[in-house]
Design a protein around this motif. Structure first.
Motif, PDB file in Angstrom:
ATOM      1  N   PRO A 136       0.794  -1.234   0.000  1.00  0.00           N
ATOM      2  CA  PRO A 136       0.000   0.000   0.000  1.00  0.00           C
ATOM      3  C   PRO A 136       0.825   1.282   0.000  1.00  0.00           C
ATOM      4  O   PRO A 136       0.279   2.363  -0.201  1.00  0.00           O
ATOM      5  CB  PRO A 136      -0.813  -0.125   1.294  1.00  0.00           C
ATOM      6  N   GLY A 137       2.126   1.163   0.256  1.00  0.00           N
ATOM      7  CA  GLY A 137       2.974   2.347   0.248  1.00  0.00           C
ATOM      8  C   GLY A 137       3.516   2.692   1.627  1.00  0.00           C
ATOM      9  O   GLY A 137       2.936   2.323   2.644  1.00  0.00           O
ATOM     10  N   ASP A 138       4.631   3.414   1.644  1.00  0.00           N
ATOM     11  CA  ASP A 138       5.303   3.752   2.901  1.00  0.00           C
ATOM     12  C   ASP A 138       4.419   4.585   3.820  1.00  0.00           C
ATOM     13  O   ASP A 138       4.437   4.419   5.036  1.00  0.00           O
ATOM     14  CB  ASP A 138       6.598   4.523   2.611  1.00  0.00           C
ATOM     15  N   ARG A 139       3.661   5.487   3.243  1.00  0.00           N
ATOM     16  CA  ARG A 139       2.832   6.373   4.067  1.00  0.00           C
ATOM     17  C   ARG A 139       1.792   5.586   4.858  1.00  0.00           C
ATOM     18  O   ARG A 139       1.596   5.819   6.055  1.00  0.00           O
ATOM     19  CB  ARG A 139       2.146   7.399   3.168  1.00  0.00           C
ATOM     20  N   GLU A 140       1.146   4.646   4.196  1.00  0.00           N
ATOM     21  CA  GLU A 140       0.127   3.835   4.856  1.00  0.00           C
ATOM     22  C   GLU A 140       0.754   2.938   5.916  1.00  0.00           C
ATOM     23  O   GLU A 140       0.242   2.806   7.029  1.00  0.00           O
ATOM     24  CB  GLU A 140      -0.609   2.986   3.815  1.00  0.00           C
ATOM     25  N   PHE A 141       1.887   2.320   5.576  1.00  0.00           N
ATOM     26  CA  PHE A 141       2.557   1.427   6.519  1.00  0.00           C
ATOM     27  C   PHE A 141       3.075   2.220   7.708  1.00  0.00           C
ATOM     28  O   PHE A 141       2.982   1.775   8.860  1.00  0.00           O
ATOM     29  CB  PHE A 141       3.700   0.693   5.813  1.00  0.00           C
ATOM     30  N   ASN A 142       3.621   3.388   7.458  1.00  0.00           N
ATOM     31  CA  ASN A 142       4.152   4.213   8.543  1.00  0.00           C
ATOM     32  C   ASN A 142       3.048   4.620   9.522  1.00  0.00           C
ATOM     33  O   ASN A 142       3.266   4.697  10.727  1.00  0.00           O
ATOM     34  CB  ASN A 142       4.827   5.459   7.984  1.00  0.00           C
ATOM     35  N   LYS A 143       1.845   4.862   8.979  1.00  0.00           N
ATOM     36  CA  LYS A 143       0.712   5.215   9.816  1.00  0.00           C
ATOM     37  C   LYS A 143       0.393   4.068  10.788  1.00  0.00           C
ATOM     38  O   LYS A 143       0.146   4.280  11.974  1.00  0.00           O
ATOM     39  CB  LYS A 143      -0.507   5.499   8.946  1.00  0.00           C
ATOM     40  N   ILE A 144       0.442   2.841  10.270  1.00  0.00           N
ATOM     41  CA  ILE A 144       0.174   1.664  11.095  1.00  0.00           C
ATOM     42  C   ILE A 144       1.256   1.496  12.155  1.00  0.00           C
ATOM     43  O   ILE A 144       0.973   1.246  13.331  1.00  0.00           O
ATOM     44  CB  ILE A 144       0.087   0.406  10.210  1.00  0.00           C
ATOM     45  N   LEU A 145       2.520   1.649  11.751  1.00  0.00           N
ATOM     46  CA  LEU A 145       3.632   1.510  12.692  1.00  0.00           C
ATOM     47  C   LEU A 145       3.539   2.564  13.794  1.00  0.00           C
ATOM     48  O   LEU A 145       3.808   2.278  14.964  1.00  0.00           O
ATOM     49  CB  LEU A 145       4.967   1.649  11.951  1.00  0.00           C
ATOM     50  N   HIS A 146       3.156   3.788  13.416  1.00  0.00           N
ATOM     51  CA  HIS A 146       3.025   4.870  14.392  1.00  0.00           C
ATOM     52  C   HIS A 146       1.895   4.579  15.377  1.00  0.00           C
ATOM     53  O   HIS A 146       2.048   4.777  16.589  1.00  0.00           O
ATOM     54  CB  HIS A 146       2.770   6.190  13.663  1.00  0.00           C
ATOM     55  N   GLU A 147       0.763   4.113  14.858  1.00  0.00           N
ATOM     56  CA  GLU A 147      -0.377   3.805  15.722  1.00  0.00           C
ATOM     57  C   GLU A 147      -0.041   2.700  16.717  1.00  0.00           C
ATOM     58  O   GLU A 147      -0.535   2.677  17.840  1.00  0.00           O
ATOM     59  CB  GLU A 147      -1.578   3.395  14.864  1.00  0.00           C
ATOM     60  N   THR A 152      -3.503  -6.753  10.391  1.00  0.00           N
ATOM     61  CA  THR A 152      -3.315  -5.623   9.488  1.00  0.00           C
ATOM     62  C   THR A 152      -1.838  -5.291   9.344  1.00  0.00           C
ATOM     63  O   THR A 152      -1.356  -4.991   8.247  1.00  0.00           O
ATOM     64  CB  THR A 152      -4.078  -4.385   9.996  1.00  0.00           C
ATOM     65  N   PHE A 153      -1.123  -5.353  10.472  1.00  0.00           N
ATOM     66  CA  PHE A 153       0.330  -5.133  10.424  1.00  0.00           C
ATOM     67  C   PHE A 153       0.997  -6.176   9.529  1.00  0.00           C
ATOM     68  O   PHE A 153       1.826  -5.850   8.675  1.00  0.00           O
ATOM     69  CB  PHE A 153       0.918  -5.208  11.835  1.00  0.00           C
ATOM     70  N   LEU A 154       0.625  -7.441   9.711  1.00  0.00           N
ATOM     71  CA  LEU A 154       1.238  -8.512   8.923  1.00  0.00           C
ATOM     72  C   LEU A 154       0.956  -8.358   7.431  1.00  0.00           C
ATOM     73  O   LEU A 154       1.796  -8.699   6.599  1.00  0.00           O
ATOM     74  CB  LEU A 154       0.736  -9.881   9.397  1.00  0.00           C
ATOM     75  N   GLU A 155      -0.209  -7.866   7.098  1.00  0.00           N
ATOM     76  CA  GLU A 155      -0.547  -7.658   5.691  1.00  0.00           C
ATOM     77  C   GLU A 155       0.446  -6.695   5.035  1.00  0.00           C
ATOM     78  O   GLU A 155       1.003  -6.975   3.972  1.00  0.00           O
ATOM     79  CB  GLU A 155      -1.968  -7.114   5.560  1.00  0.00           C
TER      80      GLU A 155
END
Length: 236
Positions: free
Chosen positions: A54-65, A113-116
């Motif tokens: 999905p892209g770095d921005r989406e993944f970074n949002k998940i990591l931050h949350e 969701t993280f694993l995805e």
């Protein structure tokens, strides 16, 4: 989330079978959540496919949350190190680096969701490597590995401090800042190698590697001094 069986202790086949089943259940849950959130006027997160990062921005949002201290760029670098070194199952081994030992997801859905995102990133980089879109020299592999080893060492050090529940006000700020500055330096070098991989093959790369070893010695001394300031007895 149940933790009776670590995902790191299952075979490749078990992992893939478990993941496929997990993915289908997760997609259904995400669709249900999407319907509920839509009715409440809330923005829903897009579902993730294993074959489409999905892209770095989406993944970074998940990591931050989740409160993880790693960003997508560092995870990408760790992945590329494994993929380009021929370690097919490296994504399982790196979960132990990416996730803290005490990490507790808010629920099973967050874990999935993280694993995805995690696996879709791995798969996209694997395809990139297989299709030969990137050329990686032995010098680049060596330099990247050195930087990553130093960064991971710092991550583990910080996590050890976290487990001690030390009052942040008692941490030696100057020393901690020096340690973070070394992190920024390693991240900068990784970024340069990512944008200009040819830099690793230029004359003088051996001297650069030696200078990194010198930085590593300084980092180790900083960690030693931090422990000393905190009155922590070293094991060696």
């Amino acid at each position: 989330m149940k933790k009776n069986k670590s995902i790191l202790n299952i075979s490749d086949e078990e992992f893939e079978n478990c993941w496929e089943d997990m993915l289908q259940k997760t997609m259904r849950k995400l669709e249900e959540r999407k319907e509920k959130q839509f009715s409440g006027g809330k923005k829903s997160r897009k579902k993730v496919k294993l074959d489409q990062y999905p892209g770095d921005r989406e993944f970074n949002k998940i990591l931050h949350e989740m409160g993880l201290s790693l960003d997508p760029f560092l995870i990408k670098s760790l992945f590329r190190d494994k993929i380009e070194s021929g370690q097919i199952g490296g994504y399982k081994e790196l979960l132990d680096v990416v996730l803290p030992e005490h990490n507790a997801f808010r629920d099973e859905d967050e874990y999935k969701t993280f694993l995805e995102c995690y696996l879709s990133l791995w798969n996209s980089l694997t395809v990139e490597h297989t299709e030969g879109k990137r050329k990686t020299s032995a010098e680049l592999l060596t330099l990247r590995k050195k930087c990553l080893d130093m960064l991971v060492s710092n991550i583990k050090f910080i996590r050890e401090l976290d487990k001690m529940n030390i009052d942040p006000a008692k941490l030696p700020r100057d020393l901690m800042r020096n340690l973070m500055e070394s992190d920024a330096m390693m991240q900068g070098i990784l970024d340069l190698l990512e944008r200009k991989p040819e830099e690793a093959s230029k004359p003088g790369s051996d001297d650069f590697l030696k200078s990194l070893s010198g930085v590593e010695s300084i980092m180790n001394q900083i960690k030693h001094d931090i422990y000393k300031k905190l009155g922590i007895q070293l094991k060696h």
